[in-house]
Design a protein around this motif. Structure first.
Motif, mmCIF file in Angstrom:
data_model
loop_
_atom_site.group_PDB
_atom_site.id
_atom_site.type_symbol
_atom_site.label_atom_id
_atom_site.label_comp_id
_atom_site.label_asym_id
_atom_site.label_seq_id
_atom_site.Cartn_x
_atom_site.Cartn_y
_atom_site.Cartn_z
ATOM 1 N N ARG A 24 0.785 -1.331 0.077
ATOM 2 C CA ARG A 24 0.312 0.825 -0.332
ATOM 3 C C ARG A 24 0.745 1.347 0.100
ATOM 4 O O ARG A 24 1.044 1.885 0.761
ATOM 5 N N CYS A 25 1.882 1.442 -1.148
ATOM 6 C CA CYS A 25 2.542 2.347 -1.109
ATOM 7 C C CYS A 25 3.437 2.392 -2.441
ATOM 8 O O CYS A 25 4.038 1.545 -2.862
ATOM 9 N N ASN A 26 3.150 3.335 -3.288
ATOM 10 C CA ASN A 26 3.199 4.031 -4.944
ATOM 11 C C ASN A 26 4.293 4.561 -5.134
ATOM 12 O O ASN A 26 4.062 5.200 -5.957
ATOM 13 N N GLY A 27 5.025 4.759 -3.539
ATOM 14 C CA GLY A 27 6.029 6.275 -3.625
ATOM 15 C C GLY A 27 7.925 5.715 -4.310
ATOM 16 O O GLY A 27 8.519 5.812 -3.370
ATOM 17 N N SER A 28 7.056 5.414 -5.286
ATOM 18 C CA SER A 28 8.554 5.352 -6.007
ATOM 19 C C SER A 28 9.218 6.809 -5.835
ATOM 20 O O SER A 28 9.111 7.971 -5.589
ATOM 21 N N CYS A 29 10.314 6.717 -7.071
ATOM 22 C CA CYS A 29 11.587 7.435 -6.924
ATOM 23 C C CYS A 29 10.781 8.199 -7.714
ATOM 24 O O CYS A 29 11.333 9.900 -7.592
ATOM 25 N N GLU A 30 10.252 7.957 -8.742
ATOM 26 C CA GLU A 30 9.219 9.143 -10.442
ATOM 27 C C GLU A 30 8.595 10.237 -9.076
ATOM 28 O O GLU A 30 8.393 11.267 -9.370
ATOM 29 N N HIS A 31 7.919 9.184 -7.916
ATOM 30 C CA HIS A 31 6.791 10.255 -7.685
ATOM 31 C C HIS A 31 6.521 10.861 -5.841
ATOM 32 O O HIS A 31 6.563 11.703 -5.752
ATOM 33 N N ARG A 32 7.891 10.150 -5.644
ATOM 34 C CA ARG A 32 8.879 10.859 -4.167
ATOM 35 C C ARG A 32 9.756 11.516 -3.949
ATOM 36 O O ARG A 32 10.448 10.443 -3.697
ATOM 37 N N PRO A 33 9.844 12.296 -4.839
ATOM 38 C CA PRO A 33 11.459 12.968 -4.780
ATOM 39 C C PRO A 33 12.533 13.019 -3.639
ATOM 40 O O PRO A 33 11.822 13.281 -2.581
ATOM 41 N N LYS A 34 13.675 12.476 -3.241
ATOM 42 C CA LYS A 34 14.196 12.271 -2.043
ATOM 43 C C LYS A 34 14.141 14.264 -1.922
ATOM 44 O O LYS A 34 15.221 14.875 -2.139
#
Length: 288
Positions: A105-115
């Motif tokens: 239940r998390c789709n925060g990949s590097c593309e969607h969730r910047p560091k």
């Protein structure tokens, strides 16, 4: 009588007395163990994963033998076939638990969730969770250290280098729940596999308000309630800015997927949607 002979006789007598005492004690304190426990244990998969809620297959076998009703007890690894075998041994009726699978239940990949920061500590989600909120603006999402992958005994998970998120191999997952226990962010859930392995769920656990959640992750649930309003089966609830889909009530109509503005609702193993055909207006109709 020589000293040696007296010593031998004395020791022999003491040994005989001790043997009698031990025999009587063993009879008095004998613990009876139902032989069916061994039979049930042999029928179980011997993975000792703990998915049944007991520390191992032996403990589960003991609980099954002692229970008057085993319909609510289930071995997630062996499934219905194993429980049917157990029921036959015990002369009891097995339940009909639906097969489940773990979902992320998390789709925060590097593309969607910047560091925003760079973590240099121990490679452990549990350690990282105890120290700070994460490398991104979302303090609810996956840390990406792989504690869940390490906890899986069935090689049903791996870390995707491109997304930084764990990937669940559906055919290998036995729904033992080890990954659920290992995740400190509670982003892994066991859900019913569903007919034809089709599932719909909100792939987000962010409870921040919409604007804050969207700023931290492009695919976060913003709590707009559009999915809840369009659901004809009351399968979606809103709690603290987050939507949740009850898999027991969901009929897989996919209406919620269509209206989600951030694509935070995932649909798995469905056939491709047919392209919508726009109706011609009178102005667009060809002249005769």
């Amino acid at each position: 009588m020589s000293v040696v002979l007296i010593t031998i006789v004395t020791l022999a007598g003491l040994g005989a007395i001790a043997a009698v005492i031990l025999y009587l004690a063993s009879k008095k304190f004998q613990v009876f163990e139902d032989p069916r426990i061994d039979q049930v244990e042999e029928a179980l998969p011997a993975t000792n994963c703990g998915g049944c809620g007991f520390p191992g297959c032996r403990a589960f076998a003991e609980a099954l033998v002692k229970a008057d009703d085993i319909s609510s007890m289930n071995c997630p690894v062996g499934g219905a076939d194993t429980m049917s075998d157990v029921a036959a041994i015990l002369g009891k009726e097995a339940g009909s638990a639906k097969p489940q699978v773990a979902v992320l239940r998390c789709n925060g990949s590097c593309e969607h969730r910047p560091k925003l920061t760079d973590y240099q500590g121990a490679t452990s989600c549990a350690v990282a969770a105890a120290l700070y909120g994460g490398e991104t603006g979302c303090s609810y999402g996956c840390y990406g250290c792989g504690d869940c992958v390490q906890s899986c005994q069935f090689d049903a998970m791996y870390m995707d280098e491109a997304t930084g998120l764990p990937v669940i191999i559906e055919d290998s997952c036995v729904a033992c729940g080890a990954c659920v226990e290992a995740c400190p962010k509670d982003i892994i859930e066991l859900r019913n596999k569903g007919p034809k392995s089709r599932r719909i769920f909100v792939s987000c656990v962010n409870h921040d308000k919409g604007a804050v959640a969207k700023k931290a992750c492009a695919v976060a649930c913003i709590g707009c309630s559009k999915c809840q309003k369009v659901c004809p089966y009351d399968a979606i609830t809103m709690d603290n800015n987050l939507a949740y889909i009850d898999y027991e009530k969901c009929k897989l109509c996919r209406k919620c997927v269509e209206v989600c503005p951030t694509n935070s609702i995932h649909e798995l193993n469905f056939p491709p949607r047919k392209p919508k055909v726009e109706k011609e207006t009178p102005e667009q109709a060809p002249a005769e």
